[in-house]
Write an enzyme that holds these catalytic residues in place. Structure first.
Site, mmCIF file in Angstrom:
data_model
loop_
_atom_site.group_PDB
_atom_site.id
_atom_site.type_symbol
_atom_site.label_atom_id
_atom_site.label_comp_id
_atom_site.label_asym_id
_atom_site.label_seq_id
_atom_site.Cartn_x
_atom_site.Cartn_y
_atom_site.Cartn_z
ATOM 1 N N ARG A 80 0.800 -1.223 0.000
ATOM 2 C CA ARG A 80 0.000 0.000 0.000
ATOM 3 C C ARG A 80 0.837 1.280 0.000
ATOM 4 O O ARG A 80 1.907 1.326 0.596
ATOM 5 C CB ARG A 80 -0.911 0.011 1.234
ATOM 6 C CG ARG A 80 -1.973 -1.070 1.141
ATOM 7 C CD ARG A 80 -2.693 -1.284 2.436
ATOM 8 N NE ARG A 80 -3.698 -2.331 2.268
ATOM 9 C CZ ARG A 80 -3.426 -3.630 2.332
ATOM 10 N NH1 ARG A 80 -2.195 -4.058 2.571
ATOM 11 N NH2 ARG A 80 -4.382 -4.515 2.139
ATOM 12 N N HIS A 105 -0.998 -2.476 -4.437
ATOM 13 C CA HIS A 105 -0.393 -3.291 -5.496
ATOM 14 C C HIS A 105 -0.398 -2.608 -6.860
ATOM 15 O O HIS A 105 -0.699 -3.215 -7.881
ATOM 16 C CB HIS A 105 -1.098 -4.656 -5.581
ATOM 17 C CG HIS A 105 -0.905 -5.520 -4.369
ATOM 18 N ND1 HIS A 105 0.222 -5.477 -3.583
ATOM 19 C CD2 HIS A 105 -1.705 -6.470 -3.801
ATOM 20 C CE1 HIS A 105 0.114 -6.364 -2.597
ATOM 21 N NE2 HIS A 105 -1.045 -6.978 -2.693
ATOM 22 N N HIS A 179 3.188 -12.686 -5.955
ATOM 23 C CA HIS A 179 2.140 -12.871 -4.946
ATOM 24 C C HIS A 179 1.629 -14.316 -4.930
ATOM 25 O O HIS A 179 0.418 -14.543 -4.892
ATOM 26 C CB HIS A 179 1.004 -11.874 -5.227
ATOM 27 C CG HIS A 179 0.225 -11.463 -4.032
ATOM 28 N ND1 HIS A 179 -0.438 -12.366 -3.228
ATOM 29 C CD2 HIS A 179 0.004 -10.240 -3.486
ATOM 30 C CE1 HIS A 179 -1.058 -11.708 -2.271
ATOM 31 N NE2 HIS A 179 -0.792 -10.425 -2.399
ATOM 32 N N ASP A 251 -0.932 -10.425 8.159
ATOM 33 C CA ASP A 251 -0.884 -9.598 6.949
ATOM 34 C C ASP A 251 0.087 -8.453 7.255
ATOM 35 O O ASP A 251 -0.296 -7.295 7.284
ATOM 36 C CB ASP A 251 -2.290 -9.088 6.602
ATOM 37 C CG ASP A 251 -2.331 -8.415 5.236
ATOM 38 O OD1 ASP A 251 -1.305 -8.465 4.523
ATOM 39 O OD2 ASP A 251 -3.380 -7.855 4.886
ATOM 40 N N GLU A 318 5.713 -12.321 0.390
ATOM 41 C CA GLU A 318 5.912 -11.290 -0.639
ATOM 42 C C GLU A 318 7.137 -10.462 -0.267
ATOM 43 O O GLU A 318 7.066 -9.621 0.631
ATOM 44 C CB GLU A 318 4.685 -10.379 -0.707
ATOM 45 C CG GLU A 318 3.393 -11.091 -1.008
ATOM 46 C CD GLU A 318 2.189 -10.306 -0.497
ATOM 47 O OE1 GLU A 318 1.984 -9.164 -0.939
ATOM 48 O OE2 GLU A 318 1.466 -10.833 0.360
#
Ligand code: GAL
Length: 352
Positions: A80, A105, A179, A251, A318
């Site tokens: 982000r 993204h 991803h 996350d 990632e």
């Protein structure tokens, strides 16, 4: 060995190629020219059908209508950027806002949705393909015409080496990643909760409720983000820690201890392992951060071969610059100066 076939077509008729890379160990990968998507990753077993360790879809339509970036190359900026606001060389840019108030993204038409120009580089040992994309000046609001290339090499030592190259005509930011959602027990085997992970990271970047970093680096010690020793994913997912509650699971960006901005050699950063299949995955990278994401929002997502993907059925590693780094000057910088050459490499090694 590499075989090539047509996977499907874009709505405008552009053909999507599918490359199947197989090494002499029998590991096989299917990669699409759409978004450089890794669609299948097959690990051989004696006497048993191979295990497919990545989540994916069977149709172009499913990839285009889903917003989970399954297996895709992500750019120009993975993760982000708060409110899509970017300031470079005293100029302000407004990026595409595609999740809440933020740019996620690379915006709504990011690299994952583009058909890349594909070339086979090596057919025999260490099969390799190159994917190239021209992103025009102003694409999703980002400054500078950017030429980018990604080389996927499946080595004979069972590593998938992903090399990222780019140059831009004007100063911009660049933060590419892949991803893939891994499930080392097989893409349709249920949750990854009992799988173990290690991440060699002593700090993480906490976020607000919208997954934007607060700007602090916090020690992982005593938090559910302490994966310095191999531990189950479940012990983090069941934690009452507010950071875990925000997103219904992991996350978060962890700060890789071995990061060396001067080095172009991928260093060991993380590992995952399944006791069910005895398959392990090791991650090596030149990037400073790694977003550990556990597919928290999946809810009966229809995946490959009629499988249904539920929350926590996949694990993403990632590799990236830290989220929102353009607005956090204390984070390692993702700025790519006009005319400079960007290079990063991430390797995923499978052991079985
Ligand atoms: C991750 C991100 C998640 C989610 C996901 C895509 O990289 O951190 O919050 O947006 O991508 O579904």
């Amino acid at each position: 060995m590499i075989t090539q076939s047509t996977f499907g077509e874009m709505p405008d008729g552009t053909v999507i190629e599918q490359f199947c890379l197989t090494n002499n160990q029998g590991v096989s990968l299917e990669i699409l020219s759409l978004g450089g998507i890794i669609r299948r990753w097959l690990i051989p077993h004696n006497a048993k059908p191979p295990t497919d360790i990545v989540l994916g879809f069977d149709s172009v339509q499913a990839y285009l209508s889903d917003d989970s970036y399954l297996g895709a190359l992500v750019g120009r900026y993975a993760n982000r950027i708060a409110e899509g606001k970017l300031c470079l060389e005293s100029k302000n840019y407004q990026l595409d806002i595609n999740q809440g108030d933020n740019c996620l993204h690379g915006g709504s038409q990011g690299f994952n949705n583009k058909v890349w120009q594909s070339t086979v580089l090596s057919r025999d040992e260490n099969p390799a393909i190159a994917l190239q994309l021209e992103s025009p000046d102003g694409d999703q609001g980002f400054p500078g015409a950017l030429s980018t290339k990604v080389i996927y090499t499946l080595t004979e030592s069972n590593r998938l080496k992903i090399e990222y190259f780019a140059t831009s005509k004007r100063t911009t930011v660049f933060n590419p990643t892949n991803h893939s959602y891994f499930n080392l027990s097989g893409h349709n085997s249920g949750s990854v909760n009992n799988q173990h992970i290690q991440v060699v990271a002593s700090y993480y970047t906490p976020t607000d409720a919208h997954a934007i970093p607060t700007g602090e680096l916090i020690k992982v010690e005593g938090t559910p983000f302490d994966f310095r020793k191999l531990s189950t994913i479940e012990q983090a997912l069941t934690s009452a820690h507010p950071q875990i509650q925000y997103g219904n699971g992991l996350d978060h960006n962890l700060c890789i201890d071995s990061y060396d901005p001067q080095s172009q050699e991928a260093k060991y950063a993380a590992k995952a392992t399944s006791e069910n299949t005895d398959i392990s995955l090791k991650v090596y990278t030149t990037m400073p951060g790694i977003q550990v994401f556990t597919a928290n929002h999946f809810d009966h997502k229809k995946g490959k071969q009629d499988s249904l993907y539920h929350a926590h059925q996949g694990l993403c590693f990632e590799t990236q610059f830290y989220p929102d780094s353009p607005n956090q000057p204390q984070f390692p910088s993702a700025t790519l100066k006009a005319g400079e050459a960007f290079y990063s490499v991430t390797e995923y090694e499978v052991l079985f």
